[in-house]
Design a protein around this motif. Structure first.
Motif, PDB file in Angstrom:
ATOM      1  N   HIS A   5     -10.625  -5.247   3.326  1.00  0.00           N
ATOM      2  CA  HIS A   5      -9.205  -5.367   3.000  1.00  0.00           C
ATOM      3  C   HIS A   5      -8.904  -4.863   1.585  1.00  0.00           C
ATOM      4  N   LEU A   6      -9.387  -3.688   1.290  1.00  0.00           N
ATOM      5  CA  LEU A   6      -9.096  -3.063   0.000  1.00  0.00           C
ATOM      6  C   LEU A   6      -7.686  -2.485   0.018  1.00  0.00           C
ATOM      7  N   LYS A   7      -6.961  -2.732  -1.062  1.00  0.00           N
ATOM      8  CA  LYS A   7      -5.618  -2.176  -1.177  1.00  0.00           C
ATOM      9  C   LYS A   7      -5.704  -0.740  -1.686  1.00  0.00           C
ATOM     10  N   ASN A   8      -4.957   0.146  -1.039  1.00  0.00           N
ATOM     11  CA  ASN A   8      -4.958   1.564  -1.407  1.00  0.00           C
ATOM     12  C   ASN A   8      -6.392   2.105  -1.500  1.00  0.00           C
ATOM     13  N   PRO A   9      -7.135   2.085  -0.385  1.00  0.00           N
ATOM     14  CA  PRO A   9      -8.534   2.521  -0.409  1.00  0.00           C
ATOM     15  C   PRO A   9      -8.726   3.992  -0.765  1.00  0.00           C
ATOM     16  N   GLN A  10      -7.644   4.757  -0.723  1.00  0.00           N
ATOM     17  CA  GLN A  10      -7.771   6.166  -1.106  1.00  0.00           C
ATOM     18  C   GLN A  10      -8.067   6.324  -2.596  1.00  0.00           C
ATOM     19  N   ASP A  11      -7.824   5.277  -3.364  1.00  0.00           N
ATOM     20  CA  ASP A  11      -8.142   5.308  -4.794  1.00  0.00           C
ATOM     21  C   ASP A  11      -9.622   4.974  -4.962  1.00  0.00           C
TER      22      ASP A  11
END
Length: 298
Positions: A5-11
């Motif tokens: 559940h990582l937020k904004n995994p593209q970062d």
């Protein structure tokens, strides 16, 4: 440390920095999956592993796939090793999120164990493992059919009553147990007005109280959390430096939570119960029992 559940995994750079920070703080088990974080999770962890390799402290990696056939399992395993930048992984399992004994039996008959054993024989993985959200009876039946090395079990103050005996049996069989979903995927924080009741120590946050509850069980070896910032990592780690809860204190947490729930009106109980059981790791009967409501109402 998990990565579901990582937020904004593209970062990738930001999250890789957090994983490496966690490693430097003493966290050494990292869990991912081949589709987590919009397929970015393994790349994030791989970037962090690149830095971890420069240091002497050990680290352990678990990844997962839903593929059970030989061709796809091998393809996904090789792709995961590439993403993570390693030649051998501690655990790569296709027994991912098992939710019933029938699921386990079907996976076993399909050949899931055989594929993991083949990979271990070839030196690509070190351990045969599984992750599950099984209740007592089904978990006991599953581990009675195969000697796993360790497991990842959904376990928290909401569902512990239904999973405790099964996890105790894994301990008896010398199968390591790592508890996941300590915050019920963050839902304890969403309904803080209810779950703050488990904070029996003034100097603890709700997060720390939830971790302390799990770590008070002597047959649980570790607990897995997902963190999106260094502050979240620090908050969780602080629990390890506090006096462990006794069985009496754990019982007090359960009693305080029950007292608080009894103060909530029926409509609110059903509302929260419905929200909680939407999660795949929280079952309807677990929620209904905790809130004392008609099972089919949630």
């Amino acid at each position: 440390m998990g990565s579901h559940h990582l937020k904004n995994p593209q970062d990738i750079d930001k999250h890789a920095e957090n994983f490496f920070y966690a490693y430097k703080q003493g966290i050494n088990f990292f869990e991912t999956g081949d589709t987590y974080g919009n397929n970015c999770s393994e790349l994030i962890l791989g970037a962090a592993i690149k830095e971890m390799k420069k240091h002497k402290k050990p680290f352990y990696i678990m990844s997962k796939t839903h593929a059970g056939d030989s061709k796809t399992f091998r393809k996904n395993l090789e792709n995961s090793l590439k993403n993570l930048g390693i030649s051998c992984i501690d655990s790569f399992t296709c027994l991912w999120g098992v939710k019933s004994f029938e699921e386990w039996r079907g996976a076993k008959n399909y050949g899931a164990i055989r594929e993991m054993e083949k990979a271990r024989e070839e030196g690509l993985i070190k351990h045969i493992t599984f992750s599950s959200h099984l209740q007592n009876k089904e978990l006991i039946e599953m581990i009675g059919e195969y000697k796993f090395d360790y497991s990842l079990q959904g376990f928290n103050i909401i569902n512990s009553k239904y999973r405790l005996k099964g996890i105790m049996k894994t301990h008896e069989k010398d199968i390591g147990t790592i508890a996941m979903n300590p915050l019920a995927t963050g839902d304890l924080l969403l309904y803080e007005d209810i779950f703050n009741a488990i904070r029996i120590k003034e100097d603890q946050t709700l997060v720390q109280a939830a971790y302390a509850y799990i770590l008070s069980f002597p047959f649980i070896d570790s607990v897995l959390g997902t963190f999106n910032s260094k502050d979240e990592i620090n908050e969780a780690i602080k629990t390890l430096y506090q006096e462990p809860y006794s069985a009496k204190e754990r019982s007090e947490q359960e009693g305080k939570l029950k007292e608080r729930i009894n103060q909530v009106d029926l409509e609110r109980k059903i509302e929260v119960g419905k929200a909680l059981r939407q999660r795949p790791h929280i079952l309807r009967e677990e929620v209904a029992d905790l809130f004392g409501v008609y099972p089919l109402s949630v």
